[in-house]
Motif scaffolding. Sequence first.
Motif, mmCIF file in Angstrom:
data_model
loop_
_atom_site.group_PDB
_atom_site.id
_atom_site.type_symbol
_atom_site.label_atom_id
_atom_site.label_comp_id
_atom_site.label_asym_id
_atom_site.label_seq_id
_atom_site.Cartn_x
_atom_site.Cartn_y
_atom_site.Cartn_z
ATOM 1 N N GLY A 138 -20.419 57.097 26.252
ATOM 2 C CA GLY A 138 -20.683 55.848 26.525
ATOM 3 C C GLY A 138 -22.102 55.943 27.291
ATOM 4 N N GLY A 139 -22.287 57.188 27.937
ATOM 5 C CA GLY A 139 -23.794 57.215 28.477
ATOM 6 C C GLY A 139 -24.679 57.244 27.301
ATOM 7 N N VAL A 140 -24.548 58.302 26.347
ATOM 8 C CA VAL A 140 -25.408 58.629 25.338
ATOM 9 C C VAL A 140 -25.788 57.203 24.688
ATOM 10 N N LEU A 141 -24.578 56.445 24.219
ATOM 11 C CA LEU A 141 -25.121 55.033 23.618
ATOM 12 C C LEU A 141 -25.723 54.159 24.497
ATOM 13 N N ARG A 142 -25.868 54.174 25.703
ATOM 14 C CA ARG A 142 -26.383 53.425 26.704
ATOM 15 C C ARG A 142 -27.776 53.738 26.968
ATOM 16 N N PHE A 143 -27.982 55.126 26.974
ATOM 17 C CA PHE A 143 -29.294 55.458 27.371
ATOM 18 C C PHE A 143 -30.278 55.701 26.429
ATOM 19 N N THR A 144 -29.731 55.999 25.089
ATOM 20 C CA THR A 144 -30.752 56.238 24.038
ATOM 21 C C THR A 144 -31.546 55.032 23.470
ATOM 22 N N ARG A 145 -32.693 55.372 23.620
ATOM 23 C CA ARG A 145 -33.538 53.984 23.284
ATOM 24 C C ARG A 145 -33.504 52.832 24.303
ATOM 25 N N LEU A 146 -32.813 53.284 25.592
ATOM 26 C CA LEU A 146 -32.754 52.112 26.630
ATOM 27 C C LEU A 146 -34.114 51.223 26.706
ATOM 28 N N GLY A 147 -35.171 51.765 26.385
ATOM 29 C CA GLY A 147 -36.302 50.746 26.784
ATOM 30 C C GLY A 147 -36.724 49.997 25.552
ATOM 31 N N GLU A 148 -36.220 49.948 24.596
ATOM 32 C CA GLU A 148 -36.093 48.985 23.439
ATOM 33 C C GLU A 148 -35.242 47.861 23.468
ATOM 34 N N PRO A 149 -35.802 46.660 23.258
ATOM 35 C CA PRO A 149 -36.983 46.279 23.321
ATOM 36 C C PRO A 149 -38.003 46.325 24.681
ATOM 37 N N GLY A 150 -39.318 46.417 24.595
ATOM 38 C CA GLY A 150 -40.055 46.830 25.743
ATOM 39 C C GLY A 150 -40.353 45.437 26.667
ATOM 40 N N ALA A 151 -39.864 44.291 26.308
ATOM 41 C CA ALA A 151 -40.216 43.163 26.937
ATOM 42 C C ALA A 151 -38.854 42.828 27.755
ATOM 43 N N LEU A 152 -38.921 41.944 28.637
ATOM 44 C CA LEU A 152 -38.014 41.085 29.192
ATOM 45 C C LEU A 152 -37.246 40.240 28.158
ATOM 46 N N VAL A 153 -35.911 40.502 28.007
ATOM 47 C CA VAL A 153 -35.047 39.664 27.246
ATOM 48 C C VAL A 153 -34.085 38.651 27.806
ATOM 49 N N PHE A 154 -34.018 37.546 27.218
ATOM 50 C CA PHE A 154 -32.742 36.752 27.660
ATOM 51 C C PHE A 154 -33.159 36.566 29.303
ATOM 52 N N PHE A 206 -22.337 48.058 13.366
ATOM 53 C CA PHE A 206 -22.923 46.836 14.135
ATOM 54 C C PHE A 206 -23.877 47.247 14.999
ATOM 55 N N LEU A 207 -24.042 48.760 15.340
ATOM 56 C CA LEU A 207 -24.945 49.346 16.428
ATOM 57 C C LEU A 207 -26.377 48.877 16.132
ATOM 58 N N PRO A 208 -26.957 48.577 14.801
ATOM 59 C CA PRO A 208 -28.290 48.289 14.874
ATOM 60 C C PRO A 208 -28.644 46.974 15.582
ATOM 61 N N VAL A 209 -27.606 45.907 15.467
ATOM 62 C CA VAL A 209 -27.941 44.504 16.085
ATOM 63 C C VAL A 209 -27.566 44.622 17.630
ATOM 64 N N TRP A 210 -27.047 45.748 18.248
ATOM 65 C CA TRP A 210 -26.747 45.745 19.579
ATOM 66 C C TRP A 210 -27.860 46.458 20.402
ATOM 67 N N THR A 211 -28.688 47.421 19.473
ATOM 68 C CA THR A 211 -29.661 48.353 20.136
ATOM 69 C C THR A 211 -30.952 48.010 19.657
ATOM 70 N N ALA A 212 -31.378 46.945 19.240
ATOM 71 C CA ALA A 212 -32.596 46.447 18.715
ATOM 72 C C ALA A 212 -33.404 47.468 17.868
ATOM 73 N N GLU A 213 -32.356 47.830 16.764
ATOM 74 C CA GLU A 213 -33.009 48.526 15.722
ATOM 75 C C GLU A 213 -33.767 47.553 14.572
ATOM 76 N N THR A 214 -34.835 48.070 14.065
ATOM 77 C CA THR A 214 -35.342 47.300 13.139
ATOM 78 C C THR A 214 -34.809 47.490 11.962
ATOM 79 N N ILE A 215 -34.360 46.617 10.956
ATOM 80 C CA ILE A 215 -33.412 46.703 9.823
ATOM 81 C C ILE A 215 -33.845 45.696 8.862
ATOM 82 N N PRO A 216 -33.537 45.688 7.685
ATOM 83 C CA PRO A 216 -33.646 44.740 6.594
ATOM 84 C C PRO A 216 -33.333 43.508 7.064
ATOM 85 N N TYR A 217 -33.907 42.268 6.982
ATOM 86 C CA TYR A 217 -33.246 40.874 7.158
ATOM 87 C C TYR A 217 -31.845 40.877 6.526
ATOM 88 N N SER A 218 -31.892 41.450 5.056
ATOM 89 C CA SER A 218 -30.611 41.423 4.519
ATOM 90 C C SER A 218 -29.355 42.163 5.123
#
Length: 491
Positions: free
Chosen positions: A6-22, A467-479
Amino acid sequence: MMAVLGGVLRFTRLGEPGALVFDETYYVKDAYSLLQSGYERAWPEDANESFTAGQPQVLLDEPEYVVHPPVGKWMIAFGMALFGSDNAFGWRFGAALTGALTVLLLGLIAARLFSSATLGALAGLFLAVDGHHLVHSRTSLLDVFLTFWIVAAFGALLLDRRDGRLRLARALSRTAGGGDPGGGALLYGPWLLWRPWRIVAGACLGLAVGTKWSALAFVAVFGLMTVLWDVSARRVAGVRLWETALFRDGIPAFFTIIPAALISYAASWSGWLLSDNAYNRQWARENPDEGWSWLPAPVRSLAEYHRSAYAFHNGLSSEHSYSSNAWTWLFMGRPTSFFYESSAEGEAGCAVESCSTAVTSVGNPLIWWGAALSLLLVLFYWAGRRDWRAGAVLSGVAAGYLPWFAYPERTTFFFYAVSFEPFLILALVYVLGLILGRPADSPHRRRIGLLVTGCFVAGVLALSAYFLPVWTAETIPYSGWRLRMWMPSWI
């Protein structure tokens, strides 16, 4: 092990996106204000840009009106104090740490509740890899902190249940050893006044309410639950008038849990109380003839603040594109989009014609839909077989879920469901325990149970990876993003 995952999933790339969200735009700013002044202050209009650019933040001199208590914002501020307020890792550190600790707590609780290390590991695993809790753990909203304190309170009451039964058994054993096996002690049972784990639970519940007022329902339901556990303990122990536990245990429980909750809740407002310029801080002085004039002025001002915030919450009915009715939550009818950004080829690492970067609070479908179906079987085992474990799980779901049906006109969101998600997972694990079977079952029965459970776990892990890419702000093809939006209402 599951807490590490759980810690690895939560802290990996934690700073992405770099802006305030929601809603980070509210709570991160409030947390920074608490660090600077002890109360929430107003911000200039370009404050979001200063956070995104890593520039120094400039607060206005006027206080800000906020409608949520400060505990969760202080927990956000903890990470900012350690790692700075000018980077997303700093303002999300508290949420990620709290989310990982919740995974650990839930695993320990499930292991004790079901007397099974295997089921404890499954509970921790499901919370670790579920997207709904993962998204909350990677963004600085208040609900992940609310969930942590609720789970901690439940765990403390579980320890109190065991401790109370041991002390009851010892007290009755001493009475029987003294030659009075059927006397007054077995008529009413002994008083069990010193319950330290109830004090811990009360403090945790106070901090939960100090994060969001929706935790008040957990105070009521958990309080009733712990007293009913004592009633059952006296009945099983042979106390003839075991119904008197409603008095002998109910009153001490009230005067243990509620004062502890009030103290921890009041302490969370210390920054506001010790200030001179916080919002509404001088209301009592400016309105000497209004309110309960016999109370100290700071308490009157705080009471008025609470009245105003309560009126705001009750009247919150503005439309929002991601609002969702509570009826749809168990089936994830309308997950909340925390962040979405599109990019063209060559932008932000996009290698195709069009890409998407998203943070969406959709959960793992197997976990959520499996848990929703599991509730029916758990309800049967509670109502039909009087299984206290099923009742405990249902209590958590009821406290976090049912109160929202009382406010049909209020604007609500699916992400509120994270507060009772750990209990949904406990319901799912309860059913998987039935599928796995008991040690006394035949080897063939055990093999089938292990195969079914193993396939389910494998499916959960595969879907979480998908589903991980849409949970962690990974850039993926629109499709690829569209393929993960299984329902039109998820977009």
